[in-house]
Design an enzyme around this catalytic site. Sequence first.
Site, mmCIF file in Angstrom:
data_model
loop_
_atom_site.group_PDB
_atom_site.id
_atom_site.type_symbol
_atom_site.label_atom_id
_atom_site.label_comp_id
_atom_site.label_asym_id
_atom_site.label_seq_id
_atom_site.Cartn_x
_atom_site.Cartn_y
_atom_site.Cartn_z
ATOM 1 N N CYS A 6 38.915 47.781 31.004
ATOM 2 C CA CYS A 6 38.350 46.694 30.193
ATOM 3 C C CYS A 6 39.110 46.568 28.879
ATOM 4 O O CYS A 6 39.362 45.455 28.395
ATOM 5 C CB CYS A 6 36.864 46.918 29.945
ATOM 6 N N HIS A 45 34.131 43.514 34.773
ATOM 7 C CA HIS A 45 33.931 44.931 35.051
ATOM 8 C C HIS A 45 33.052 45.119 36.290
ATOM 9 O O HIS A 45 31.927 44.639 36.342
ATOM 10 C CB HIS A 45 33.280 45.657 33.865
ATOM 11 N N GLY A 90 39.023 60.104 44.662
ATOM 12 C CA GLY A 90 40.215 59.988 43.832
ATOM 13 C C GLY A 90 40.170 58.865 42.808
ATOM 14 O O GLY A 90 41.181 58.573 42.171
ATOM 15 N N THR A 92 39.847 57.571 39.415
ATOM 16 C CA THR A 92 39.897 58.210 38.103
ATOM 17 C C THR A 92 39.485 57.271 36.973
ATOM 18 O O THR A 92 39.236 57.730 35.860
ATOM 19 C CB THR A 92 41.308 58.766 37.805
ATOM 20 N N HIS A 95 36.499 51.473 37.152
ATOM 21 C CA HIS A 95 36.639 50.013 37.168
ATOM 22 C C HIS A 95 37.359 49.691 38.477
ATOM 23 O O HIS A 95 38.410 50.282 38.754
ATOM 24 C CB HIS A 95 37.477 49.559 35.964
ATOM 25 N N HIS A 97 39.718 48.723 41.174
ATOM 26 C CA HIS A 97 41.142 48.412 41.123
ATOM 27 C C HIS A 97 41.781 48.707 42.476
ATOM 28 O O HIS A 97 41.310 49.539 43.235
ATOM 29 C CB HIS A 97 41.857 49.181 40.003
ATOM 30 N N HIS A 99 45.548 49.469 44.339
ATOM 31 C CA HIS A 99 46.932 49.899 44.176
ATOM 32 C C HIS A 99 47.783 49.160 45.202
ATOM 33 O O HIS A 99 47.458 49.159 46.386
ATOM 34 C CB HIS A 99 47.082 51.402 44.453
#
Length: 110
Positions: A6, A45, A90, A92, A95, A97, A99
């Site tokens: 954020c 968020h 995993g 961390t 929020h 997200h 990859h």
Amino acid sequence: MDCLFCKIVNGDIPNNTVYEDDTVLAFYDIDPKAPVHVLVIPKQHLSGAAAVTADTAAVVGHIFEVIPQIAQKLGITDFRVVTNNGMDAGQTVGHLHFHILGGRTLGEMG
């Protein structure tokens, strides 16, 4: 709110932006696991995949709409998209997200 992503969305923490629109922000991961490693986050968020509801599912749909555009911009046609939900998986940063990983042959996940 004390959310790292954020703060990035708000411009409080700099990032290396790859793509941005009204809904999402994509930027290079600071600890890459592949030659191409970009994070795609909703600007809204959401704590993780388990927080997605019928009201927020369109945000995730939009993310998957722009991921191929981001990959093309980065010059990759073969890529992996990963999201983690919860610390044991995993995640961390709390929020949502995704990859985008590519730029080399990616082995089996296990």
